[in-house]
Design a protein around this motif. Sequence first.
Motif, PDB file in Angstrom:
ATOM      1  N   UNK A 195       0.852  -1.187   0.000  1.00 41.39           N
ATOM      2  CA  UNK A 195       0.000   0.000   0.000  1.00 41.39           C
ATOM      3  C   UNK A 195       0.889   1.240   0.000  1.00 41.39           C
ATOM      4  N   UNK A 196       0.653   2.131  -0.930  1.00 40.82           N
ATOM      5  CA  UNK A 196       1.423   3.369  -1.022  1.00 40.82           C
ATOM      6  C   UNK A 196       2.637   3.290  -1.921  1.00 40.82           C
ATOM      7  N   UNK A 197       2.978   2.110  -2.438  1.00 37.47           N
ATOM      8  CA  UNK A 197       4.159   1.989  -3.299  1.00 37.47           C
ATOM      9  C   UNK A 197       3.990   2.791  -4.586  1.00 37.47           C
ATOM     10  N   UNK A 198       5.025   3.551  -4.944  1.00 36.76           N
ATOM     11  CA  UNK A 198       5.114   4.175  -6.264  1.00 36.76           C
ATOM     12  C   UNK A 198       5.743   3.153  -7.201  1.00 36.76           C
ATOM     13  N   UNK A 199       5.046   2.825  -8.267  1.00 35.51           N
ATOM     14  CA  UNK A 199       5.467   1.778  -9.187  1.00 35.51           C
ATOM     15  C   UNK A 199       5.633   2.347 -10.594  1.00 35.51           C
ATOM     16  N   UNK A 200       6.413   1.661 -11.399  1.00 29.64           N
ATOM     17  CA  UNK A 200       6.598   2.073 -12.787  1.00 29.64           C
ATOM     18  C   UNK A 200       6.543   0.834 -13.670  1.00 29.64           C
ATOM     19  N   UNK A 201       5.868   0.954 -14.809  1.00 27.39           N
ATOM     20  CA  UNK A 201       5.817  -0.138 -15.772  1.00 27.39           C
ATOM     21  C   UNK A 201       6.410   0.316 -17.094  1.00 27.39           C
ATOM     22  N   UNK A 202       7.393  -0.421 -17.572  1.00 30.48           N
ATOM     23  CA  UNK A 202       7.926  -0.203 -18.916  1.00 30.48           C
ATOM     24  C   UNK A 202       7.299  -1.248 -19.831  1.00 30.48           C
ATOM     25  N   UNK A 203       6.705  -0.786 -20.917  1.00 28.74           N
ATOM     26  CA  UNK A 203       6.048  -1.675 -21.869  1.00 28.74           C
ATOM     27  C   UNK A 203       6.769  -1.599 -23.204  1.00 28.74           C
ATOM     28  N   UNK A 204       7.098  -2.759 -23.752  1.00 31.20           N
ATOM     29  CA  UNK A 204       7.731  -2.833 -25.070  1.00 31.20           C
ATOM     30  C   UNK A 204       6.874  -3.691 -25.994  1.00 31.20           C
ATOM     31  N   UNK A 205       6.783  -3.293 -27.257  1.00 27.57           N
ATOM     32  CA  UNK A 205       6.127  -4.123 -28.266  1.00 27.57           C
ATOM     33  C   UNK A 205       7.134  -5.194 -28.663  1.00 27.57           C
ATOM     34  N   UNK A 206       6.834  -6.452 -28.262  1.00 27.65           N
ATOM     35  CA  UNK A 206       7.811  -7.532 -28.429  1.00 27.65           C
ATOM     36  C   UNK A 206       7.665  -8.264 -29.747  1.00 27.65           C
ATOM     37  N   UNK A 207       6.425  -8.369 -30.283  1.00 22.66           N
ATOM     38  CA  UNK A 207       6.225  -9.105 -31.533  1.00 22.66           C
ATOM     39  C   UNK A 207       4.877  -8.740 -32.130  1.00 22.66           C
ATOM     40  N   UNK A 208       4.772  -8.833 -33.448  1.00 19.78           N
ATOM     41  CA  UNK A 208       3.510  -8.643 -34.174  1.00 19.78           C
ATOM     42  C   UNK A 208       3.380  -9.814 -35.141  1.00 19.78           C
ATOM     43  N   UNK A 209       2.306 -10.608 -34.983  1.00 18.01           N
ATOM     44  CA  UNK A 209       2.187 -11.864 -35.712  1.00 18.01           C
ATOM     45  C   UNK A 209       0.822 -11.994 -36.366  1.00 18.01           C
ATOM     46  N   UNK A 210       0.745 -12.048 -37.709  1.00 15.21           N
ATOM     47  CA  UNK A 210      -0.539 -12.285 -38.387  1.00 15.21           C
ATOM     48  C   UNK A 210      -0.885 -13.780 -38.371  1.00 15.21           C
ATOM     49  N   UNK A 211      -2.190 -14.087 -38.213  1.00 14.94           N
ATOM     50  CA  UNK A 211      -2.673 -15.462 -38.237  1.00 14.94           C
ATOM     51  C   UNK A 211      -4.049 -15.487 -38.897  1.00 14.94           C
ATOM     52  N   UNK A 212      -4.539 -16.672 -39.165  1.00  9.63           N
ATOM     53  CA  UNK A 212      -5.898 -16.859 -39.654  1.00  9.63           C
ATOM     54  C   UNK A 212      -6.600 -17.801 -38.687  1.00  9.63           C
ATOM     55  N   UNK A 213      -7.750 -17.364 -38.153  1.00  7.09           N
ATOM     56  CA  UNK A 213      -8.484 -18.159 -37.187  1.00  7.09           C
ATOM     57  C   UNK A 213      -9.865 -18.533 -37.685  1.00  7.09           C
ATOM     58  N   UNK A 214     -10.697 -19.023 -36.771  1.00  3.31           N
ATOM     59  CA  UNK A 214     -12.037 -19.472 -37.125  1.00  3.31           C
ATOM     60  C   UNK A 214     -12.891 -18.360 -37.711  1.00  3.31           C
ATOM     61  N   UNK A 215     -12.672 -17.135 -37.251  1.00  2.00           N
ATOM     62  CA  UNK A 215     -13.505 -16.020 -37.692  1.00  2.00           C
ATOM     63  C   UNK A 215     -12.817 -15.146 -38.737  1.00  2.00           C
ATOM     64  N   UNK A 216     -11.671 -15.592 -39.259  1.00  2.00           N
ATOM     65  CA  UNK A 216     -11.005 -14.818 -40.300  1.00  2.00           C
ATOM     66  C   UNK A 216      -9.603 -14.397 -39.911  1.00  2.00           C
ATOM     67  N   UNK A 217      -9.142 -13.290 -40.527  1.00  2.00           N
ATOM     68  CA  UNK A 217      -7.786 -12.798 -40.285  1.00  2.00           C
ATOM     69  C   UNK A 217      -7.653 -12.272 -38.868  1.00  2.00           C
ATOM     70  N   UNK A 218      -6.490 -12.491 -38.287  1.00  2.00           N
ATOM     71  CA  UNK A 218      -6.184 -11.983 -36.952  1.00  2.00           C
ATOM     72  C   UNK A 218      -4.740 -11.479 -36.958  1.00  2.00           C
ATOM     73  N   UNK A 219      -4.474 -10.512 -36.103  1.00  2.00           N
ATOM     74  CA  UNK A 219      -3.106 -10.059 -35.872  1.00  2.00           C
ATOM     75  C   UNK A 219      -2.890  -9.997 -34.366  1.00  2.00           C
ATOM     76  N   UNK A 220      -1.835 -10.652 -33.905  1.00  2.00           N
ATOM     77  CA  UNK A 220      -1.503 -10.661 -32.481  1.00  2.00           C
ATOM     78  C   UNK A 220      -0.355  -9.701 -32.221  1.00  2.00           C
ATOM     79  N   UNK A 221      -0.548  -8.819 -31.245  1.00  2.00           N
ATOM     80  CA  UNK A 221       0.510  -7.910 -30.805  1.00  2.00           C
ATOM     81  C   UNK A 221       0.916  -8.344 -29.401  1.00  2.00           C
ATOM     82  N   UNK A 222       2.166  -8.740 -29.230  1.00  2.00           N
ATOM     83  CA  UNK A 222       2.646  -9.152 -27.919  1.00  2.00           C
ATOM     84  C   UNK A 222       3.361  -7.996 -27.243  1.00  2.00           C
ATOM     85  N   UNK A 223       2.893  -7.670 -26.038  1.00  2.00           N
ATOM     86  CA  UNK A 223       3.502  -6.632 -25.226  1.00  2.00           C
ATOM     87  C   UNK A 223       4.267  -7.277 -24.074  1.00  2.00           C
ATOM     88  N   UNK A 224       5.408  -6.723 -23.733  1.00  2.00           N
ATOM     89  CA  UNK A 224       6.166  -7.189 -22.572  1.00  2.00           C
ATOM     90  C   UNK A 224       6.231  -6.057 -21.539  1.00  2.00           C
TER      91      UNK A 224
END
Length: 281
Positions: free
Chosen positions: A97-126
């Motif tokens: 309780x009371x902690x000051x926190x920091x989050x660094x986010x990086x875009x780690x990967x971008x991957x196109x796929x095809x699924x049951x409902x059509x085209x999909x693109x996955x963006x992985x964040x770290x």
Amino acid sequence: MTGDLQSWVGRSRRVADEMATPLVRRMAALTDRTDVALDRGAPVPNHWLSILFDDAAPQSALGPDGHPAKGDFLPPVPLPRRMLGGRRLTYHAAPRVGDALERETAIAAITPKVGRSGAMIFVMLRHTITGPQGLVAVEEQDIAYLEAKRNAPAPPEKPAPVPAAEWRDAWAPDPVMLFRFSALAFNGHRIHYDADYTRDVEGYPGLVVNGSVSTLFLFEALLRRHPGAQIRSYEARTMQPVFCNRPAFLCGEAPDAEGQRALWVEKEDGAMAIRIRTRIG
């Protein structure tokens, strides 16, 4: 177009936040917890970090779905619908309780796929979260972008096999629960509170339960059976949406030889909607 998106891989940003007393008090109310201290410096359940580090985008910078418009930090994926596909998270220290926190986010990967409902693109964040104690948590998050709804339904998905449950709690997520969580996390995604938009634009039959809500209540159900324990790590995969005002079950099995156990949300038709592998301690 997907080739152009690869230039976004490696981009990063930092967001500061605080595990403030009012947030902890409200999370305790949402989860019916009476055992979480509010004194400054008191430990907070690890998994409650899920309400921190919202985008807090200006109102003028929101897209039609209530999320920040693509092309600022997240890449301009040319698909309109968005959902959380999965996440992998390890906790290294309990937030306090009371902690000051920091989050660094990086875009780690971008991957196109095809699924049951059509085209999909996955963006992985770290995400890497640090605080006064040093490293607090590391998370990988998969954001799935989908095509616009189609008139023809997607082909049926083969149901995931459901393990034998050691425990099984009835669960009925309702609009108030979704609203309170979205308010805590400052999550403006309209599929969690705007029924007309959810049905008419996104094509779902009802409000969609936020994957973080399902994860939160699975962990709370597990920890009620292990007072004083914390979630140490987990891997979650979303297989089907859970809808508001429909019966569901929070389920768990006994730990395996390595101390990991499966948790899952089971829908009224017996289908598994979200599956988690977790370790507590």
